[in-house]
Scaffold this motif. Structure first.
Motif, PDB file in Angstrom:
ATOM      1  N   THR A  86       0.833  -1.206   0.000  1.00 41.67           N
ATOM      2  CA  THR A  86       0.000   0.000   0.000  1.00 41.67           C
ATOM      3  C   THR A  86       0.869   1.257   0.000  1.00 41.67           C
ATOM      4  O   THR A  86       0.591   2.230  -0.708  1.00 41.67           O
ATOM      5  CB  THR A  86      -0.935   0.006   1.222  1.00 41.67           C
ATOM      6  OG1 THR A  86      -1.745  -1.171   1.208  1.00 41.67           O
ATOM      7  CG2 THR A  86      -1.833   1.230   1.230  1.00 41.67           C
ATOM      8  N   ALA A  87       1.931   1.230   0.795  1.00 41.78           N
ATOM      9  CA  ALA A  87       2.840   2.377   0.879  1.00 41.78           C
ATOM     10  C   ALA A  87       3.525   2.646  -0.458  1.00 41.78           C
ATOM     11  O   ALA A  87       3.652   3.799  -0.895  1.00 41.78           O
ATOM     12  CB  ALA A  87       3.877   2.138   1.964  1.00 41.78           C
ATOM     13  N   LYS A  88       3.953   1.579  -1.120  1.00 41.68           N
ATOM     14  CA  LYS A  88       4.636   1.744  -2.406  1.00 41.68           C
ATOM     15  C   LYS A  88       3.690   2.294  -3.469  1.00 41.68           C
ATOM     16  O   LYS A  88       4.078   3.141  -4.277  1.00 41.68           O
ATOM     17  CB  LYS A  88       5.227   0.408  -2.858  1.00 41.68           C
ATOM     18  CG  LYS A  88       6.454  -0.023  -2.059  1.00 41.68           C
ATOM     19  CD  LYS A  88       7.018  -1.348  -2.563  1.00 41.68           C
ATOM     20  CE  LYS A  88       8.306  -1.707  -1.826  1.00 41.68           C
ATOM     21  NZ  LYS A  88       8.848  -3.016  -2.266  1.00 41.68           N
ATOM     22  N   ALA A  89       2.455   1.807  -3.455  1.00 41.26           N
ATOM     23  CA  ALA A  89       1.483   2.276  -4.454  1.00 41.26           C
ATOM     24  C   ALA A  89       1.222   3.769  -4.319  1.00 41.26           C
ATOM     25  O   ALA A  89       0.941   4.454  -5.312  1.00 41.26           O
ATOM     26  CB  ALA A  89       0.179   1.493  -4.308  1.00 41.26           C
ATOM     27  N   ALA A  90       1.324   4.286  -3.087  1.00 40.09           N
ATOM     28  CA  ALA A  90       1.062   5.713  -2.841  1.00 40.09           C
ATOM     29  C   ALA A  90       2.332   6.548  -2.783  1.00 40.09           C
ATOM     30  O   ALA A  90       2.257   7.772  -2.608  1.00 40.09           O
ATOM     31  CB  ALA A  90       0.284   5.867  -1.526  1.00 40.09           C
ATOM     32  N   ASP A  91       3.490   5.889  -2.904  1.00 41.40           N
ATOM     33  CA  ASP A  91       4.779   6.590  -2.864  1.00 41.40           C
ATOM     34  C   ASP A  91       4.888   7.474  -1.620  1.00 41.40           C
ATOM     35  O   ASP A  91       5.235   8.654  -1.689  1.00 41.40           O
ATOM     36  CB  ASP A  91       4.955   7.435  -4.135  1.00 41.40           C
ATOM     37  CG  ASP A  91       6.374   7.981  -4.276  1.00 41.40           C
ATOM     38  OD1 ASP A  91       7.309   7.339  -3.750  1.00 41.40           O
ATOM     39  OD2 ASP A  91       6.542   9.053  -4.895  1.00 41.40           O
ATOM     40  N   ILE A  92       4.581   6.891  -0.463  1.00 41.88           N
ATOM     41  CA  ILE A  92       4.516   7.681   0.778  1.00 41.88           C
ATOM     42  C   ILE A  92       5.914   8.085   1.246  1.00 41.88           C
ATOM     43  O   ILE A  92       6.926   7.444   0.907  1.00 41.88           O
ATOM     44  CB  ILE A  92       3.750   6.914   1.885  1.00 41.88           C
ATOM     45  CG1 ILE A  92       4.464   5.613   2.258  1.00 41.88           C
ATOM     46  CG2 ILE A  92       2.335   6.619   1.459  1.00 41.88           C
ATOM     47  CD1 ILE A  92       5.185   5.636   3.548  1.00 41.88           C
ATOM     48  N   ASP A  93       5.981   9.138   2.033  1.00 45.36           N
ATOM     49  CA  ASP A  93       7.264   9.577   2.590  1.00 45.36           C
ATOM     50  C   ASP A  93       7.153   9.912   4.081  1.00 45.36           C
ATOM     51  O   ASP A  93       8.038  10.548   4.653  1.00 45.36           O
ATOM     52  CB  ASP A  93       7.833  10.772   1.821  1.00 45.36           C
ATOM     53  CG  ASP A  93       6.847  11.929   1.665  1.00 45.36           C
ATOM     54  OD1 ASP A  93       5.827  11.946   2.385  1.00 45.36           O
ATOM     55  OD2 ASP A  93       7.092  12.806   0.803  1.00 45.36           O
ATOM     56  N   LEU A  94       6.066   9.471   4.700  1.00 44.81           N
ATOM     57  CA  LEU A  94       5.822   9.733   6.122  1.00 44.81           C
ATOM     58  C   LEU A  94       4.821   8.697   6.631  1.00 44.81           C
ATOM     59  O   LEU A  94       3.911   8.314   5.891  1.00 44.81           O
ATOM     60  CB  LEU A  94       5.262  11.147   6.287  1.00 44.81           C
ATOM     61  CG  LEU A  94       4.995  11.720   7.674  1.00 44.81           C
ATOM     62  CD1 LEU A  94       6.287  11.847   8.461  1.00 44.81           C
ATOM     63  CD2 LEU A  94       4.339  13.095   7.547  1.00 44.81           C
ATOM     64  N   ILE A  95       5.006   8.229   7.848  1.00 44.55           N
ATOM     65  CA  ILE A  95       4.112   7.211   8.420  1.00 44.55           C
ATOM     66  C   ILE A  95       3.506   7.740   9.712  1.00 44.55           C
ATOM     67  O   ILE A  95       4.215   8.306  10.557  1.00 44.55           O
ATOM     68  CB  ILE A  95       4.867   5.895   8.694  1.00 44.55           C
ATOM     69  CG1 ILE A  95       5.390   5.296   7.381  1.00 44.55           C
ATOM     70  CG2 ILE A  95       3.958   4.883   9.404  1.00 44.55           C
ATOM     71  CD1 ILE A  95       6.250   4.055   7.573  1.00 44.55           C
TER      72      ILE A  95
END
Length: 379
Positions: A86-95
């Motif tokens: 899920t994180a990769k699909a959204a290209d996240i940079d903060l959790i």
């Protein structure tokens, strides 16, 4: 006065304690780099509205928010892998983690694999991550694990059902937001099992072999917040003063663990969860009085400080009795027979508990036969 022992402690991050602080999540997170947030939570919290409030606050602060709400109790590598996808699909940079210990642990696990790759087993132990990790924020909705105060992620091995402790200072939350109001939504059973876990953290960290003047300050503060408040939050669930004390106590106990360690009670609890699906806090509450009695010959003076008992000889039994009364007040089981444990499995449980890392830090040295003795006392 004895010379204090040497110690080396690295405080982790910012702590914000305030009623209503969840509504400030977006504002507080702004001190960190990043614009695309992965919000890690569990589906059971939706009815309380906490993830929705967190999402609203973050979006009002200008963040893109992707919600991962498939966290389960005692998260496994599967939940972590799903979160990474899920994180990769959204290209996240903060959790941001909003929830109990399972959400906190899963968020840290996601951080490990998203930034460093591999499998959770690669990070069992400490300081195994070689690359930087994402900044993160923890918002506990229970007063229990104190995971938001620790750099370890506890992730369950799906094949053995045993917990792996994966630690790295880079995985620690940069900001921990403690909002007692969010704990008002805890059902009584959750209040009980998370609260008794926090109590055990205070007791075990106070006497473990890695304890030091700083960690014992945290442990003692935790106990003094938790012990008088536990039964109050059970009988008066809307008592915000008691809820506040429980949440602060749980966090202080988490800080104590981070600066020291735990003991054989947690080692004994994990095989019970693995074999019988027993909730962690239930297993902890059941075993803790028996562990205190076992440790009495080595830890009596410290237990005396904790319970306010002049006699180190009397203190272990007095503390064990107080803990049993707390477990009884919570309506939790008091013996292994009460949860359906077969006496014949005790040697296997003892063997597995002896492999758990926390047993090595118990104040009284333990081996497999000692642990079997503790289980038999609890049976």
């Amino acid at each position: 006065m004895a010379t204090p022992p040497a110690f080396d402690i690295q405080p982790l991050g910012r702590i914000v304690f305030e009623c209503g602080a969840l509504n400030r999540l977006g504002e507080l997170t702004r001190s960190l780099p990043g614009s695309r947030v992965l919000l890690v939570t569990d589906p059971g919290l939706a009815h309380a509205g906490h993830p929705q409030r967190a999402t609203k606050s973050l979006r009002q602060a200008g963040y893109e928010v992707t919600v991962f709400d498939r966290v389960k109790e005692n998260p496994t590598e599967k939940e972590v892998a799903d979160g990474v996808a899920t994180a990769k699909a959204a290209d996240i940079d903060l959790i941001v983690a909003v929830g109990g210990g399972s959400s906190m642990d899963c968020a840290k696990g996601i951080n490990f694999l998203y930034t460093n790759g591999g499998r959770m087993a690669d990070y069992k132990g400490h300081d195994k991550a070689t690359k930087p990790m994402l900044p993160s924020v923890g918002v506990p909705t229970t007063a229990g694990t104190g995971s938001e105060a620790q750099s370890y992620a506890l992730i369950t091995d799906a094949s053995s059902h045993m917990k792996m402790a994966c630690g790295d200072k880079k995985a620690a939350f940069r900001i921990s937001i403690l909002d007692p109001e969010v704990t008002l939504s805890q059902p009584r059973t959750v209040t009980a099992v998370t609260g008794i876990d926090a109590v055990a953290h205070a007791v075990e960290s106070f006497v473990c072999v890695k304890a030091n003047p700083v960690s014992r300050t945290y442990s003692l503060a935790a106990w003094r917040h938790l012990e008088p408040s536990f039964e109050t939050v059970l009988s008066q669930p809307t008592n915000l003063s008691a809820r506040s004390a429980m949440q602060l106590g749980a966090h202080f106990a988490g800080m104590a663990i981070e600066s020291a360690m735990l003991g054989v009670c947690h080692s004994c609890a994990n095989p019970l969860t693995a074999h019988y699906g027993v909730t962690h806090g239930v297993a902890i509450g059941l075993m803790l009085p028996h562990v205190v009695r076992f440790n009495g010959p080595m830890a009596g003076e410290l237990y005396a400080q904790l319970i306010g008992e002049p006699s180190a000889h009397v203190a272990p039994e007095r503390l064990a009795d107080r803990l049993s009364r707390m477990v009884f007040a919570a309506g939790l089981p008091l013996s292994l027979k009460d949860i359906g444990v077969d006496e014949g499995i005790l040697p296997l449980l003892a063997h597995e508990a002896n492999q758990q890392w926390t047993a090595r830090f118990n104040p009284r040295r333990v081996d497999e036969s000692d642990i079997l003795e503790i289980y038999r006392a609890a049976w």
